[in-house]
Design a protein around this motif. Structure first.
Motif, PDB file in Angstrom:
ATOM      1  N   TYR A   1      56.922  75.876  31.248  1.00 42.92           N
ATOM      2  CA  TYR A   1      57.049  76.984  30.319  1.00 42.92           C
ATOM      3  C   TYR A   1      56.121  78.156  30.613  1.00 42.92           C
ATOM      4  O   TYR A   1      56.257  79.209  30.006  1.00 42.92           O
ATOM      5  CB  TYR A   1      56.792  76.501  28.891  1.00 42.92           C
ATOM      6  CG  TYR A   1      57.796  75.494  28.387  1.00 42.92           C
ATOM      7  CD1 TYR A   1      59.148  75.591  28.727  1.00 42.92           C
ATOM      8  CD2 TYR A   1      57.394  74.443  27.580  1.00 42.92           C
ATOM      9  CE1 TYR A   1      60.063  74.664  28.267  1.00 42.92           C
ATOM     10  CE2 TYR A   1      58.308  73.504  27.108  1.00 42.92           C
ATOM     11  CZ  TYR A   1      59.641  73.618  27.454  1.00 42.92           C
ATOM     12  OH  TYR A   1      60.548  72.698  26.999  1.00 42.92           O
TER      13      TYR A   1
ATOM     14  N   PRO B   1      61.072  79.047  27.066  1.00 40.90           N
ATOM     15  CA  PRO B   1      62.026  78.497  26.103  1.00 40.90           C
ATOM     16  C   PRO B   1      62.976  79.585  25.623  1.00 40.90           C
ATOM     17  O   PRO B   1      62.596  80.753  25.509  1.00 40.90           O
ATOM     18  CB  PRO B   1      61.124  78.005  24.962  1.00 40.90           C
ATOM     19  CG  PRO B   1      59.803  77.766  25.597  1.00 40.90           C
ATOM     20  CD  PRO B   1      59.674  78.797  26.685  1.00 40.90           C
ATOM     21  N   PHE B   2      64.205  79.205  25.326  1.00 43.46           N
ATOM     22  CA  PHE B   2      65.252  80.176  24.989  1.00 43.46           C
ATOM     23  C   PHE B   2      64.853  81.066  23.820  1.00 43.46           C
ATOM     24  O   PHE B   2      65.176  82.260  23.789  1.00 43.46           O
ATOM     25  CB  PHE B   2      66.565  79.444  24.657  1.00 43.46           C
ATOM     26  CG  PHE B   2      67.699  80.362  24.296  1.00 43.46           C
ATOM     27  CD1 PHE B   2      68.372  81.077  25.282  1.00 43.46           C
ATOM     28  CD2 PHE B   2      68.090  80.540  22.968  1.00 43.46           C
ATOM     29  CE1 PHE B   2      69.412  81.932  24.959  1.00 43.46           C
ATOM     30  CE2 PHE B   2      69.128  81.392  22.635  1.00 43.46           C
ATOM     31  CZ  PHE B   2      69.795  82.081  23.632  1.00 43.46           C
ATOM     32  N   GLU B   3      64.139  80.508  22.847  1.00 37.56           N
ATOM     33  CA  GLU B   3      63.831  81.260  21.628  1.00 37.56           C
ATOM     34  C   GLU B   3      62.668  82.227  21.795  1.00 37.56           C
ATOM     35  O   GLU B   3      62.374  83.031  20.899  1.00 37.56           O
ATOM     36  CB  GLU B   3      63.530  80.291  20.475  1.00 37.56           C
ATOM     37  CG  GLU B   3      62.248  79.485  20.620  1.00 37.56           C
ATOM     38  CD  GLU B   3      62.445  78.203  21.417  1.00 37.56           C
ATOM     39  OE1 GLU B   3      61.530  77.366  21.423  1.00 37.56           O
ATOM     40  OE2 GLU B   3      63.529  78.043  22.028  1.00 37.56           O
ATOM     41  N   ILE B   4      61.963  82.177  22.946  1.00 36.80           N
ATOM     42  CA  ILE B   4      60.818  83.053  23.175  1.00 36.80           C
ATOM     43  C   ILE B   4      61.197  84.164  24.153  1.00 36.80           C
ATOM     44  O   ILE B   4      61.736  83.898  25.219  1.00 36.80           O
ATOM     45  CB  ILE B   4      59.627  82.254  23.734  1.00 36.80           C
ATOM     46  CG1 ILE B   4      59.183  81.190  22.720  1.00 36.80           C
ATOM     47  CG2 ILE B   4      58.465  83.182  24.068  1.00 36.80           C
ATOM     48  CD1 ILE B   4      58.077  80.307  23.224  1.00 36.80           C
ATOM     49  N   LYS B   5      60.915  85.392  23.749  1.00 34.31           N
ATOM     50  CA  LYS B   5      61.215  86.537  24.596  1.00 34.31           C
ATOM     51  C   LYS B   5      59.952  87.360  24.816  1.00 34.31           C
ATOM     52  O   LYS B   5      59.200  87.634  23.880  1.00 34.31           O
ATOM     53  CB  LYS B   5      62.287  87.431  23.961  1.00 34.31           C
ATOM     54  CG  LYS B   5      63.632  86.729  23.727  1.00 34.31           C
ATOM     55  CD  LYS B   5      64.298  86.343  25.037  1.00 34.31           C
ATOM     56  CE  LYS B   5      65.648  85.678  24.786  1.00 34.31           C
ATOM     57  NZ  LYS B   5      66.284  85.238  26.039  1.00 34.31           N
TER      58      LYS B   5
END
Length: 216
Positions: free
Chosen positions: A42, A72-76
Motif C-alpha cells: 500500500y 487501496p481503492f478508497e484512498i485517493k
C-alpha cells in the motif's frame, strides 16, 4: 529441502516478522542466493521495508525487487497533494538544508533534485518522503557538492572500514578519484555490503559510491 527452498522460507519468515509490512501480499522466490520479491503493497515505505528485511537474511547475495505500490481503492492522492506534503516534510527536517531540495511528482513518483554537502542529507530527504501515502516510487537526483580536499579520501575510507566490527576490511578495496569512490572485493553478507557503502558515504567529500562488492 534445497538451499533455495530454505532461503525462501527464511525470507518469508523475516517478512512476517517485520511489523511494518503486510507480508501476505508479498511473494518470494530464491535462486542461487538471489531473492526476488513480487506482489503489491500500500505504500512505498512498505516496499522499501520489504527490501531491507530480505537483505537481513543470511544467505541473500542479491535482491530483485519487483513489488508494485498500489493504493487501496478508497484512498485517493493526487500529485499536487503529494508534492505539498513532501515539501512540508522536508521543511521540518533538520537534516535537509532549507530550500536546497526541489520536488517533482508525476503519477505518485517523486523526483528529488538540488544540491547538498553530505550524503546523509541526500539520504535524509529521501527518507522523509518515503512513507507519504500515495508515493509509488522515488528517484533521488540530489547532487553532492562538497568543496573539500579529496586527496586523502581513499585512505580515510580504508581506515574507517578497518574500524568496523561488521566485516573483514582487508577483503574490501577502495579507490577514489575527485570524490568518486569505488568499492571492490568480497563481504560475507548483504548487510555487510550495505554497511561498507554507508561507511564510504560517510567520508566528507564523497560525491558518489560505486558498490561492486560481491557477497561470498
Amino acid at each position: 529441502m534445497s538451499r533455495d527452498d530454505q532461503l525462501q522460507k527464511a525470507v518469508l519468515a523475516e517478512l512476517n516478522w517485520e511489523p511494518s509490512i503486510t507480508a501476505s501480499h508479498i511473494g518470494v522466490t530464491a535462486q542461487n542466493g538471489t531473492v526476488t520479491l513480487t506482489g503489491q503493497v500500500y505504500s512505498y515505505g512498505q516496499k522499501h521495508a520489504a527490501e531491507m528485511a530480505a537483505g537481513r537474511v543470511t544467505g541473500v547475495k542479491a535482491i530483485a525487487e519487483e513489488i508494485e505500490v498500489k493504493l487501496p481503492f478508497e484512498i485517493k492522492r493526487n500529485d499536487a497533494d503529494i508534492a505539498t506534503a513532501a515539501i512540508d516534510r522536508l521543511a521540518w527536517d533538520a537534516n535537509t538544508p532549507h530550500d536546497a531540495i526541489l520536488v517533482k511528482v508525476e503519477k505518485g513518483w517523486i523526483t528529488l533534485t538540488g544540491t547538498v554537502e553530505w550524503h546523509y542529507q541526500k539520504d535524509a530527504a529521501e527518507r522523509e518522503v518515503r512513507n507519504l501515502l500515495g508515493v509509488t516510487g522515488i528517484t533521488n537526483e540530489i547532487m553532492i557538492t562538497a568543496s573539500v580536499d579529496t586527496a586523502h579520501l581513499q585512505d580515510d575510507i580504508q581506515h574507517a572500514l578497518h574500524r568496523s566490527i561488521f566485516f573483514q576490511s582487508e577483503k574490501v578495496h577502495v579507490t577514489a578519484h575527485d570524490g568518486h569512490i569505488k568499492l571492490t572485493g568480497t563481504v560475507s553478507s548483504w548487510p555487510d555490503r550495505r554497511t561498507a557503502a554507508l561507511t564510504a558515504w560517510g567520508a566528507h567529500g564523497a560525491k558518489s559510491v560505486e558498490n561492486d562488492l560481491t557477497v561470498a
